[in-house]
Design a protein around this motif. Structure first.
Motif, mmCIF file in Angstrom:
data_model
loop_
_atom_site.group_PDB
_atom_site.id
_atom_site.type_symbol
_atom_site.label_atom_id
_atom_site.label_comp_id
_atom_site.label_asym_id
_atom_site.label_seq_id
_atom_site.Cartn_x
_atom_site.Cartn_y
_atom_site.Cartn_z
ATOM 1 N N GLU A 50 10.905 -35.559 -12.340
ATOM 2 C CA GLU A 50 10.958 -35.311 -11.166
ATOM 3 C C GLU A 50 9.267 -35.896 -10.896
ATOM 4 O O GLU A 50 9.392 -36.647 -9.582
ATOM 5 N N LEU A 51 8.428 -35.517 -11.266
ATOM 6 C CA LEU A 51 7.025 -35.736 -11.262
ATOM 7 C C LEU A 51 7.159 -37.260 -11.351
ATOM 8 O O LEU A 51 5.769 -37.663 -10.223
ATOM 9 N N GLY A 81 5.934 -39.968 -8.827
ATOM 10 C CA GLY A 81 4.544 -40.918 -8.952
ATOM 11 C C GLY A 81 3.019 -39.919 -9.594
ATOM 12 O O GLY A 81 2.070 -40.115 -10.017
ATOM 13 N N ASP A 82 3.446 -38.734 -9.812
ATOM 14 C CA ASP A 82 2.679 -37.993 -10.472
ATOM 15 C C ASP A 82 2.804 -37.811 -11.858
ATOM 16 O O ASP A 82 2.801 -36.950 -13.098
ATOM 17 N N ALA A 133 3.651 -34.581 -14.552
ATOM 18 C CA ALA A 133 4.408 -35.055 -16.008
ATOM 19 C C ALA A 133 4.359 -35.141 -17.586
ATOM 20 O O ALA A 133 4.931 -34.572 -18.165
ATOM 21 N N LYS A 134 3.323 -35.778 -17.477
ATOM 22 C CA LYS A 134 2.629 -35.825 -18.381
ATOM 23 C C LYS A 134 1.695 -34.921 -19.264
ATOM 24 O O LYS A 134 3.106 -34.112 -20.892
ATOM 25 N N LYS A 135 1.140 -34.084 -18.786
ATOM 26 C CA LYS A 135 1.139 -32.203 -19.314
ATOM 27 C C LYS A 135 2.766 -31.647 -19.479
ATOM 28 O O LYS A 135 3.458 -30.672 -20.536
ATOM 29 N N CYS A 136 3.699 -31.581 -18.697
ATOM 30 C CA CYS A 136 5.491 -31.239 -19.087
ATOM 31 C C CYS A 136 5.434 -31.666 -20.338
ATOM 32 O O CYS A 136 6.054 -30.701 -20.963
ATOM 33 N N CYS A 187 4.320 -42.050 -18.451
ATOM 34 C CA CYS A 187 3.202 -41.819 -17.887
ATOM 35 C C CYS A 187 2.147 -42.781 -18.128
ATOM 36 O O CYS A 187 1.315 -42.938 -17.779
ATOM 37 N N LEU A 188 2.047 -43.116 -19.213
ATOM 38 C CA LEU A 188 0.503 -43.778 -20.007
ATOM 39 C C LEU A 188 0.738 -45.195 -19.812
ATOM 40 O O LEU A 188 -0.783 -45.356 -19.056
#
Length: 404
Positions: A7-8, A12-13, A17-20, A40-41
Motif C-alpha cells: 500500500e505504501l 509513493g512512500d 515501505a522499505k522499513k516494513c 523501494c530502492l
C-alpha cells in the motif's frame, strides 16, 4: 507487513515501505519482501543496491511468477538478467518469457543460431503483446543466418512498435539481400539453358562471377567444375570438386563426385569421409572404404564397412573385394555368395579367383558349386597346376581337395 508495504509503495512512500519489508527480512528471508525492498530502492534511486536484492530474491525463489516479476524489473533498469533467465528455464524449460530473454542474450553475444533456437521454442508472438527487443533480436538472427525473407518480416513487426534506426537499417539490408538473391537466381536459371547448348565457357564465367560474391555456393562450384571438365581443364575442375567436398552437405552431390573420381582414377578418400560424416550408412562410401581396405589387406576392417551395405552394389570390384574379405575373415558362406554373384556377372576372370571360389565352396560343402568352379579351372589349368595352388594349405585340406 507485506500488504502494508505494498500500500505504501502505491502511495509513493518508499522509505516507510522499505522499513516494513526490512522488518519481514529480519525474521526470515522472504522473496516477496526482497522484491519489495528492491522496488523501494529503485524509487529511492538506489539502483545498485536494488540489483543486489533482486538477485537475492532470484536465488531464494522457486516461483515462476516471482521470477518473471524479477526478470521484468531487472530489464527495466538495464541490469543483467542472465541468472534470473537461467533459473526460470531450470524450473520450466518452456517458460516463454525466459526463452525469449535467453534468445536476446545469445543474440547480443553473436550466437545467432542458438538464439534463434530459443526464439523458435518461444513460438510466434501476437503483435499486441510483442516486445520490440525480442522482435528486433529475432530479425537480426534471421538476417545473419541468411533467412532474409523472415528477417524482413520481423524487422517490419519491430518497426510497428519502434521506428528505430537499428530496425530500419536492418529492414533495408534484408531488402537488398533479397533483391541480390533474386538476381543470382536468374543467373543460375540461365545456366540450365547454357548446359543444353554445351556453352561451357559462358557457364564458367557466370559461375565465377557468382563465386566471387558467394565462394561457398555449391551449385555454382559443381556447374563450374563440370564445365571445366567439358573443356578438358581437368586440374582446375578437380580444385573445384575438392572445395565442393569441403563445403557441401548434400549427399547426392558427394555421391556424384565419388563416382566421377572413381572413373577418373582419383583418390576419393576425402569424399568418402565426408559422406560417412553426413550419413554413416551411405552405401557407396561404405563400399568404397571396404574396397580400399580389402586391397590394403585389412580384411576385418573391410568387413565392418561391407556389413553396413543393405542393398548390393552392381559392381565387379565391390563383389570381388567383398568375397575375398569374407574368405580371409573365414566367413566362407558369405564368400561363396559373393564369388557366385561375381562369376555370374563377370565375363572374364582370373584363375586365382576361381580357385578361391572352389576352395570356399568346398569349405561349406556346396559340392555342386565346387564342381562348376573346378570344371572352369580345368579349362585353363592342368590338374598338376591346380595341385600347386594348394601347397600352402594344411595336410587335411590338401587331401580333401585332392580327393575331390
Amino acid at each position: 507487513l507485506l500488504g502494508f508495504g505494498g500500500e505504501l509503495i502505491l502511495e509513493g512512500d518508499f522509505k516507510r515501505a522499505k522499513k516494513c519489508y526490512s522488518m519481514v527480512i529480519k525474521k526470515e528471508e522472504n522473496e516477496f519482501a526482497l522484491l519489495g525492498i528492491a522496488h523501494c530502492l529503485i524509487g529511492l534511486n538506489g539502483k545498485g543496491k536494488a540489483i543486489e536484492y533482486y538477485n537475492r530474491a532470484v536465488d531464494l525463489s522457486k516461483d515462476e511468477g516471482i521470477l518473471e516479476c524479477a526478470l521484468l524489473e531487472l530489464k527495466s533498469i538495464n541490469a543483467s538478467v542472465d541468472k534470473c533467465t537461467n533459473k526460470l528455464l531450470a524450473i520450466n524449460p518452456g517458460n516463454k518469457k525466459a526463452l525469449k530473454e535467453k534468445g536476446i542474450i545469445l543474440a547480443k553475444n553473436n550466437k545467432y543460431a542458438q538464439a534463434l533456437d530459443y526464439f523458435n521454442k518461444a513460438g510466434e508472438t501476437e503483435l499486441e503483446g510483442a516486445d520490440y527487443e525480442h522482435l528486433a533480436s529475432k530479425a537480426l538472427c534471421l538476417e545473419k543466418l541468411g533467412k532474409f525473407e523472415d528477417g524482413k518480416k520481423y524487422y517490419e513487426k519491430a518497426i510497428l512498435i519502434n521506428r528505430s534506426k537499428e530496425a530500419l537499417n536492418g529492414l533495408n539490408r534484408c531488402k537488398r539481400a533479397i533483391r541480390h538473391k533474386e538476381s543470382l537466381n536468374k543467373k543460375k536459371q540461365s545456366i540450365a539453358l547454357l548446359e543444353l547448348a554445351k556453352e561451357h565457357l559462358k557457364i564458367i564465367n557466370i559461375c565465377s562471377s557468382i563465386l566471387k560474391e558467394c565462394p561457398d555456393d555449391d551449385f555454382c562450384l559443381e556447374k563450374k567444375a563440370h564445365s571445366l571438365l567439358g573443356i578438358n581443364q581437368k586440374q582446375e575442375a578437380i580444385k573445384c570438386y575438392n572445395l565442393l567436398i569441403e563445403i557441401t552437405h548434400n549427399e547426392s552431390v558427394l555421391e556424384k563426385i565419388l563416382r566421377l573420381y572413381k572413373k577418373l582414377n582419383i583418390d576419393a578418400t576425402r569424399c568418402c569421409s565426408k559422406l560417412l560424416q553426413i550419413n554413416p550408412n551411405n552405401e557407396h562410401a561404405n563400399a568404397e572404404n571396404g574396397i580400399y581396405l580389402t586391397n590394403a589387406g585389412r580384411y576385418n576392417e573391410a568387413m565392418s564397412y561391407f556389413a553396413r551395405i543393405k542393398t548390393d552394389i552392381d559392381n565387379l570390384e565391390y563383389l570381388r573385394c567383398r568375397a575375398f574379405s569374407s574368405q580371409m575373415a573365414k566367413n566362407y558362406c558369405n564368400a561363396v555368395e559373393y564369388y557366385k554373384k561375381f562369376f555370374d556377372k563377370g565375363k572374364s576372370f582370373g584363375n586365382n579367383l576361381l580357385f578361391d571360389y572352389f576352395y570356399c565352396s568346398l569349405k561349406i560343402k556346396s559340392y555342386d558349386l565346387a564342381t562348376n568352379a573346378l570344371a572352369k579351372l580345368l579349362q585353363n589349368l592342368s590338374l598338376a597346376s591346380i595341385f600347386n595352388c594348394i601347397d600352402d594349405l594344411d595336410y587335411k585340406e590338401k587331401n580333401q581337395i585332392k580327393s575331390f
